[in-house]
Structures are given as C-alpha cells and as structure tokens.
Design a protein around this motif. Structure first.
Motif, PDB file in Angstrom:
ATOM      1  N   LEU A 143     -68.252  -8.745 -76.102  1.00 41.55           N
ATOM      2  CA  LEU A 143     -67.343  -8.086 -74.762  1.00 41.55           C
ATOM      3  C   LEU A 143     -67.517  -6.682 -74.733  1.00 41.55           C
ATOM      4  CD1 LEU A 143     -64.874  -8.029 -73.187  1.00 41.55           C
ATOM      5  CD2 LEU A 143     -63.619  -7.740 -75.092  1.00 41.55           C
ATOM      6  N   LEU A 144     -68.077  -6.071 -76.932  1.00 41.71           N
ATOM      7  CA  LEU A 144     -68.350  -4.781 -76.507  1.00 41.71           C
ATOM      8  C   LEU A 144     -69.566  -4.434 -75.582  1.00 41.71           C
ATOM      9  CD1 LEU A 144     -67.168  -4.374 -79.901  1.00 41.71           C
ATOM     10  CD2 LEU A 144     -65.727  -3.530 -77.672  1.00 41.71           C
ATOM     11  N   HIS A 145     -70.870  -5.174 -76.198  1.00 44.64           N
ATOM     12  CA  HIS A 145     -71.868  -5.577 -75.749  1.00 44.64           C
ATOM     13  C   HIS A 145     -71.444  -5.133 -73.912  1.00 44.64           C
ATOM     14  CE1 HIS A 145     -74.705  -6.499 -79.085  1.00 44.64           C
ATOM     15  NE2 HIS A 145     -73.244  -5.318 -79.537  1.00 44.64           N
ATOM     16  N   TRP A 146     -71.474  -6.049 -73.071  1.00 46.71           N
ATOM     17  CA  TRP A 146     -71.369  -6.156 -71.710  1.00 46.71           C
ATOM     18  C   TRP A 146     -69.728  -4.760 -71.539  1.00 46.71           C
ATOM     19  CZ3 TRP A 146     -66.374  -6.857 -69.287  1.00 46.71           C
ATOM     20  CH2 TRP A 146     -66.646  -7.277 -67.631  1.00 46.71           C
ATOM     21  N   ALA A 147     -69.145  -4.457 -72.376  1.00 43.52           N
ATOM     22  CA  ALA A 147     -68.260  -2.817 -72.427  1.00 43.52           C
ATOM     23  C   ALA A 147     -68.876  -1.744 -71.850  1.00 43.52           C
ATOM     24  CB  ALA A 147     -67.448  -2.885 -72.854  1.00 43.52           C
ATOM     25  N   LYS A 148     -70.504  -1.911 -73.103  1.00 39.79           N
ATOM     26  CA  LYS A 148     -71.048  -1.139 -72.873  1.00 39.79           C
ATOM     27  C   LYS A 148     -72.183  -0.436 -71.911  1.00 39.79           C
ATOM     28  CE  LYS A 148     -72.343   1.880 -75.736  1.00 39.79           C
ATOM     29  NZ  LYS A 148     -71.277   3.107 -75.748  1.00 39.79           N
ATOM     30  N   GLN A 149     -73.015  -1.946 -71.367  1.00 41.02           N
ATOM     31  CA  GLN A 149     -73.133  -1.971 -70.744  1.00 41.02           C
ATOM     32  C   GLN A 149     -72.717  -1.201 -69.144  1.00 41.02           C
ATOM     33  OE1 GLN A 149     -75.122  -6.181 -70.334  1.00 41.02           O
ATOM     34  NE2 GLN A 149     -76.481  -6.000 -72.367  1.00 41.02           N
ATOM     35  N   THR A 150     -71.977  -1.689 -68.623  1.00 44.17           N
ATOM     36  CA  THR A 150     -70.851  -1.260 -67.090  1.00 44.17           C
ATOM     37  C   THR A 150     -70.542  -0.188 -67.644  1.00 44.17           C
ATOM     38  OG1 THR A 150     -68.377  -2.083 -68.858  1.00 44.17           O
ATOM     39  CG2 THR A 150     -69.591  -3.425 -67.408  1.00 44.17           C
ATOM     40  N   VAL A 190     -68.304   2.298 -68.640  1.00 39.39           N
ATOM     41  CA  VAL A 190     -67.350   2.219 -68.937  1.00 39.39           C
ATOM     42  C   VAL A 190     -66.517   2.819 -70.872  1.00 39.39           C
ATOM     43  CG1 VAL A 190     -66.105   0.498 -67.341  1.00 39.39           C
ATOM     44  CG2 VAL A 190     -66.334   0.135 -69.537  1.00 39.39           C
ATOM     45  N   ALA A 191     -65.647   3.476 -70.525  1.00 35.42           N
ATOM     46  CA  ALA A 191     -65.340   4.039 -71.629  1.00 35.42           C
ATOM     47  C   ALA A 191     -63.893   3.417 -72.842  1.00 35.42           C
ATOM     48  CB  ALA A 191     -65.640   5.789 -72.022  1.00 35.42           C
ATOM     49  N   ALA A 192     -63.361   2.393 -72.291  1.00 33.20           N
ATOM     50  CA  ALA A 192     -61.967   2.680 -72.237  1.00 33.20           C
ATOM     51  C   ALA A 192     -62.005   0.521 -71.977  1.00 33.20           C
ATOM     52  CB  ALA A 192     -60.810   3.229 -71.726  1.00 33.20           C
ATOM     53  N   ILE A 193     -61.356  -0.204 -73.348  1.00 35.43           N
ATOM     54  CA  ILE A 193     -60.491  -1.631 -73.171  1.00 35.43           C
ATOM     55  C   ILE A 193     -59.679  -1.328 -73.067  1.00 35.43           C
ATOM     56  CG2 ILE A 193     -61.383  -3.850 -73.810  1.00 35.43           C
ATOM     57  CD1 ILE A 193     -63.927  -3.242 -74.272  1.00 35.43           C
ATOM     58  N   ALA A 194     -59.195  -2.048 -72.011  1.00 37.17           N
ATOM     59  CA  ALA A 194     -56.911  -2.479 -71.471  1.00 37.17           C
ATOM     60  C   ALA A 194     -56.978  -3.592 -72.657  1.00 37.17           C
ATOM     61  CB  ALA A 194     -57.192  -2.432 -70.193  1.00 37.17           C
ATOM     62  N   ILE A 195     -56.364  -3.739 -73.316  1.00 36.16           N
ATOM     63  CA  ILE A 195     -55.174  -5.209 -74.089  1.00 36.16           C
ATOM     64  C   ILE A 195     -54.444  -5.583 -73.757  1.00 36.16           C
ATOM     65  CG2 ILE A 195     -57.555  -5.191 -75.467  1.00 36.16           C
ATOM     66  CD1 ILE A 195     -55.786  -4.489 -77.804  1.00 36.16           C
ATOM     67  N   GLU A 196     -53.174  -6.223 -74.041  1.00 31.32           N
ATOM     68  CA  GLU A 196     -51.874  -6.295 -74.197  1.00 31.32           C
ATOM     69  C   GLU A 196     -51.536  -6.289 -75.514  1.00 31.32           C
ATOM     70  OE1 GLU A 196     -50.858  -9.689 -70.665  1.00 31.32           O
ATOM     71  OE2 GLU A 196     -52.080 -10.013 -72.306  1.00 31.32           O
ATOM     72  N   ASP A 197     -50.248  -5.606 -75.433  1.00 33.15           N
ATOM     73  CA  ASP A 197     -49.570  -5.074 -76.760  1.00 33.15           C
ATOM     74  C   ASP A 197     -48.113  -6.135 -77.047  1.00 33.15           C
ATOM     75  OD1 ASP A 197     -48.918  -3.943 -79.114  1.00 33.15           O
ATOM     76  OD2 ASP A 197     -47.892  -2.458 -78.402  1.00 33.15           O
ATOM     77  N   LEU A 198     -49.676  -7.527 -77.849  1.00 35.85           N
ATOM     78  CA  LEU A 198     -48.518  -8.858 -77.873  1.00 35.85           C
ATOM     79  C   LEU A 198     -48.188  -8.601 -79.394  1.00 35.85           C
ATOM     80  CD1 LEU A 198     -51.525 -11.432 -76.122  1.00 35.85           C
ATOM     81  CD2 LEU A 198     -49.179 -10.404 -75.568  1.00 35.85           C
ATOM     82  N   ASP A 199     -46.322  -9.984 -78.966  1.00 35.87           N
ATOM     83  CA  ASP A 199     -46.386  -9.683 -80.257  1.00 35.87           C
ATOM     84  C   ASP A 199     -45.133 -10.839 -80.075  1.00 35.87           C
ATOM     85  OD1 ASP A 199     -44.950  -9.541 -82.667  1.00 35.87           O
ATOM     86  OD2 ASP A 199     -43.731  -8.020 -82.164  1.00 35.87           O
ATOM     87  N   PHE A 200     -46.088 -12.071 -80.848  1.00 36.88           N
ATOM     88  CA  PHE A 200     -44.969 -13.427 -80.601  1.00 36.88           C
ATOM     89  C   PHE A 200     -44.526 -14.179 -81.649  1.00 36.88           C
ATOM     90  CE2 PHE A 200     -48.790 -14.401 -77.570  1.00 36.88           C
ATOM     91  CZ  PHE A 200     -48.235 -14.017 -76.318  1.00 36.88           C
ATOM     92  N   GLY A 201     -43.897 -12.824 -82.571  1.00 34.09           N
ATOM     93  CA  GLY A 201     -42.944 -12.878 -83.100  1.00 34.09           C
ATOM     94  C   GLY A 201     -41.826 -14.017 -83.204  1.00 34.09           C
ATOM     95  N   ALA A 202     -41.312 -13.740 -82.608  1.00 34.33           N
ATOM     96  CA  ALA A 202     -40.088 -14.475 -81.958  1.00 34.33           C
ATOM     97  C   ALA A 202     -40.174 -15.273 -81.041  1.00 34.33           C
ATOM     98  CB  ALA A 202     -38.853 -13.446 -81.470  1.00 34.33           C
ATOM     99  N   GLU A 203     -41.065 -15.128 -80.545  1.00 35.06           N
ATOM    100  CA  GLU A 203     -41.399 -16.120 -79.080  1.00 35.06           C
ATOM    101  C   GLU A 203     -41.907 -17.816 -79.721  1.00 35.06           C
ATOM    102  OE1 GLU A 203     -40.871 -15.891 -76.672  1.00 35.06           O
ATOM    103  OE2 GLU A 203     -39.875 -13.940 -76.334  1.00 35.06           O
ATOM    104  N   LYS A 204     -42.254 -18.055 -80.977  1.00 36.14           N
ATOM    105  CA  LYS A 204     -43.425 -19.403 -81.104  1.00 36.14           C
ATOM    106  C   LYS A 204     -42.460 -20.314 -82.362  1.00 36.14           C
ATOM    107  CE  LYS A 204     -46.145 -16.924 -84.658  1.00 36.14           C
ATOM    108  NZ  LYS A 204     -47.310 -16.267 -84.967  1.00 36.14           N
ATOM    109  N   THR A 205     -40.892 -19.896 -82.118  1.00 35.57           N
ATOM    110  CA  THR A 205     -39.864 -20.382 -83.234  1.00 35.57           C
ATOM    111  C   THR A 205     -39.167 -21.960 -82.552  1.00 35.57           C
ATOM    112  OG1 THR A 205     -37.782 -19.710 -81.922  1.00 35.57           O
ATOM    113  CG2 THR A 205     -38.938 -18.443 -84.034  1.00 35.57           C
TER     114      THR A 205
END
Length: 542
Positions: free
Chosen positions: A357-364, A366-381
């Motif tokens: 993923l990082l190698h492809w990002a460098k080839q394109t 861009v200077a940033a990668i956006a991800i979700e701030d996930l937290d499944f602490g209360a979602e997998k009960t």
C-alpha cells in the motif's frame, strides 16, 4: 437522514515516538547460553518479587515505597538493574489498570444491552440501531441469568478498581492456561516449562545518555560486541574486568544500522533487550530508542496533492486515489492479506499488505493516506449481536489497533501523513453514491472500494454525495431542484437540501404576493426585466 450523528473532524495522526530494531545473536557458545539463562532467571525472580510487592502496595504506593523496593533490589543486583526492574514493574501495573478499565466498560456495555432486550416483549423486532427482544421464553430466561452473572463480575471489577487491586501474571495468562491443555497445544510438559521460564526472564536495560555507548548495563560497541554487567551475586561468571561478561557473538543491525551507530558513538541513550525464542532455539537482541517529537504537518498541506482513502476489512484493504477536488482517479486497488495461523504469520501478512500500500501511494505522488478511526470495543459483544457469531468473528478479525500502529510508523519512514476520519456511514453512503456510477463493463466496483472514496472525500472536507449534472431543461419546475457543490466549511453539507417555501412555478398571476425571492440567472440573455408583464383579456369584436 434523520438521526445522523455529528461527525468528528479529521485530524493528522501523530508520528511514532520510538524506534526498535532486532538482530540475532548467532554462534553463541554453551557458556554464553548458560550465563544468559542464569542471569535471566536471577533477574526474572527479582522482577516477580517486585511486581508482587507493587501489587500488594495498592493505593499506598508512593515515592517512599518505590525507594524501599529499589534499595532491596540493589542488594541482589545493581542500582541500574534495580531501576530497570522497578520501571518495568510500574509499566506492567499501569497496563493492568488500563485493561481493568476496559474490562469494566465492556461489562457495562453488555449489561446495558441485556437490560434493554429483556425489557422488550418476546419476539419484538429490533431497529437498525438497537436489537430487538429475544425469540423465546427459554432464551429470555437464560439471558436473565447471564445478566446476573455479568452484574456480579462488574461489581467485583469495580471493587478491585476502587481498591487499586490488579491481577497480573508474568509471562501471560494465556500461557498459564496452556499448561492445562498441553495436548491441544501440541506441547510436552518439558517444552512448556522451558517456554514459561524463558518468558519470565528479565534481560533488559534502559539507556543512559552520557554513558559509554548509551548503556552501561548491556553495552554494544560499534563493532557489534555485546557485553553484560553481571549482578553482584553472579560476579563470579565474569570473563572480563569490572564484573562484565562479553559474548562471543556479535550483532550488526541491517535495518537502521547507520542511525543506531550514530547514537552510540554520540553516547545517546539506547535500551536493549535479550530474548530467547524457545520454538526456534534462537537468541535475539533488540535495540530501541526515542525519537525527537516532530510536530504534525498541517492538514491542508498534507491534502495539497490529493489523498488515498483506505477502507479496512477483515481480509483486504480497499484503496482509491482522489485528487484535491475529491474526484476518483484511476482504478481501485485491493491489498489482500490472510489473518489465519500463528501470530507471527498474521503480523507478516499485515506488514506485507501495508508495504505494498505504501509503495503504491509513493508512486501516485500523494502525501497523505486517509483511514477510519475505528474502535470495535463495544460492537463485538455477544449480547448485542446474539446468534450472529460469524459477524462477531468478522469484526474481531479486523486488525484495527495493530493496523493503525503499524501504518503510522511505516508511513513515517516513507514521508506520508496519516489522516484519521470519522467512520460513520462511510460504507453506506459510499455504496449509495459511488458504487453504481463508477461500475463499468471493465471495472467492478465493490462496496468497499466505494467506502474508500467516501473516506477520502471526508478527509478532504468534501461531502460524500457526488455532484450531479444539471437537469436537461435547466429549469427547476421541470426536474426539481439541482444539487450543488457545497463548501467544505458549510454546516450540514451532508444533509438533504431544505425545501424553500413558496410557489415552485413561474406561472403565477400578477397580483399574487411573492413569498420567495427570484433567483437571477448568470447569463445575460435570461436576466429578468424590472417590468411586469400582464396578459389582458381578449376584446370582443363583431
């Protein structure tokens, strides 16, 4: 759109604060291994005693008790080793407290869901955001018993939290339980005992700036020669002066070797840890040091060249490149990994996917990668999802914590910034607005690819909904209102356009009171005159 919660503002994730490199200690002699085992067992016993004393102190812990424990350890080792042991004890105790707090939050979430479902009638249907009632009276009865069990566990956990009492197992609780299931683990009692003792050894030393090569207890020279300062009771094992033992093996850090050499030649602090892998029968030396705090780059600077939106899934990363205006560029990319097998294999699979993923990002470019701030602490009960066991396993399989930690540290080496966005509705709105328009006979768009576009647009500050073309007749009374590209700072930009009161047609009588201001077109040809045109009735003629 009713009930849509307020979205959090995207932010640039801070970079890593430390660095760790590892190399194998090859060609150790039998005497070297014997000394390492004896020193590790001796200092491991001291660490166990100190951890027991710290847990017994509880709320009575303070600077005086800390100094007392350190003086007792110094008699059996040295001042530096005692300081390293007490610091490791405090870190382990603090980790146990954080885990205890997380356990209490998990119990509270389960109790809340159970109470809600038990209050509903039998067979009541649930909504999109809350589960319904139980299917039968038998299930209702068993869940009521489970509620009482969780309430008892919660009360005991809260009592331990208030008394600052923690329960810690040096070596790990899972390894301790493996002792009762040796056949299932494929181990013999002797192999398990060797594994258990190796994990409880203590062969680590914190760095000291200003000391020779940055560490006085475990010293590594620029040539790779490793020597250990022996504890006072084991000074008879020394083979060099000043009570030190020099190993016959040397190390050479291939990764970050130049950075490590610069630090030790300048006598900057470097921490070392010696570890024995009983499965492979190998010894390893890990060097770690802190990095200076570097302020994160501004969000606008990171997004100047566009962004790559990444949707995290249980078996792959779905990534899509977007330009600064939020338009998808190129084709979707998927980076597949398999999180089955041992922990080392899962970690290697995740590292390999992130590297691609990082190698492809460098080839394109861009200077940033956006991800979700996930937290499944209360979602997998199990209380919330009930019989949906495969769905709970799917959520648990997504490597959220390890993914974020590894991506931030690996991206920093490639000069890429990581932008965390709110994960709300990205999959739903991405599939609704982007999956079908981008699907062609040669391009197959999945819901995850569309979610990557939604994540990237949210990081850029654009609404997830795409801009549609103007109506064919260019009139609002023919095809309805047009959708506009709202400014990124406009409040409620991802909500539906409010309806403006008043007549929605221009064919109104002249004497009708105007309740809505007319909107003048931008073209000169269509500009309305200030005069008012009136259609008179026809004249009756013979």
């Amino acid at each position: 759109m009713a009930g849509v919660r307020e979205l959090a503002v995207p932010f640039v994730a801070p970079g890593p604060s430390g660095v760790a490199v590892r190399d194998r200690l090859k060609h150790l002699s039998l005497r070297d291994e014997h000394v390492l085992r004896v020193v590790g067992a001796h200092q491991g016993a001291l660490a166990s005693q100190d951890l027991k004393a710290r847990c017994a102190d509880g709320p009575n812990h303070g600077a005086d008790t800390w100094a007392t424990r350190k003086r007792e350890l110094t008699k059996e080792s040295s001042s530096r080793i005692a300081g390293a042991i007490t610091k490791a004890t405090h870190d382990q105790w603090a980790l146990a407290r954080r885990c205890q707090a997380a356990h209490i939050r998990s119990l509270e979430a389960g109790i809340k869901v159970l109470r809600h479902r038990l209050s509903l009638p039998i067979g009541a249907r649930g909504t999109k955001r809350s589960p319904g009632g139980y299917r039968s009276r038998g299930e209702w009865f068993h869940k009521s018993r489970r509620l009482k069990a969780l309430e008892a566990r919660h009360a005991a956990a809260v009592a331990d939290w208030q008394a600052e009492r923690v329960r810690v197992v040096r070596g790990g609780k899972r390894m301790l339980n493996t002792r009762h299931h040796l056949a299932e683990a494929g181990l013999t009692e002797g192999r398990w005992r060797e594994w258990w003792e190796a994990e409880r050894w203590f062969l680590a030393a914190d760095g000291e700036s200003g000391k020779r090569y940055g560490n006085e207890t475990i010293r590594v020279t620029p040539d790779g020669q490793v020597s250990i300062k022996l504890p006072a009771p084991l000074a008879y094992l020394a083979n060099t002066k000043h009570g030190r033992y020099t190993l016959t093996s040397t190390v050479a850090f291939a990764h970050r070797g130049v950075e490590w050499a610069d630090r030790i030649e300048a006598n900057w602090a470097v921490a070392y840890r010696i570890h024995h892998d009983t499965t492979r029968g190998r010894w390893y030396l890990t060097a770690s040091w802190k990095r200076p705090t570097v302020p994160a780059i501004p969000l606008e600077t990171a997004l100047a060249q566009g962004v790559i939106g990444v949707d995290t899934n249980a078996d792959h990363f779905a990534a899509y490149r977007l330009d600064p205006h939020g338009n998808p560029v190129g084709e979707p990319h998927r980076f597949v990994y398999d999180l089955t097998g041992t922990a080392h294999r899962r970690d290697a699979q995740l590292r390999h996917a992130l590297t691609r993923l990082l190698h492809w990002a460098k080839q394109t470019g861009v200077a940033a990668i956006a991800i979700e701030d996930l937290d499944f602490g209360a979602e997998k009960t199990r209380e919330k999802h009930g019989r949906r066991k495969r769905f709970r396993q799917l959520i648990s399989g997504i490597p959220t914590g390890k993914f974020k930690a590894r991506l931030v540290s690996m991206a920093a080496e490639h000069g890429l910034a990581i932008i965390a966005v709110d994960p709300a509705y990205t999959s739903m709105w991405g599939g609704q607005h982007w999956q079908k328009p981008l699907t062609t006979p040669r391009r197959r768009m999945s819901r995850h690819d569309a979610a990557g576009i939604a994540i990237g647009r949210r990081a850029l500050g654009h609404p997830i909904r795409r801009r549609t073309a103007p109506p064919r007749a260019h009139q609002s009374d023919v095809h309805g209102y047009r959708t506009l590209q709202t400014d990124r700072r406009a409040p409620g930009r991802e909500e539906p356009r409010p309806r403006i009161p008043g007549p929605r047609t221009r064919s109104v009588p002249p004497d009708t009171a105007r309740t809505r201001a007319t909107r003048t077109p931008k073209t000169v040809r269509d500009v309305r005159s200030e005069q008012e045109w009136v259609q008179d009735s026809l004249l009756l003629t013979e």
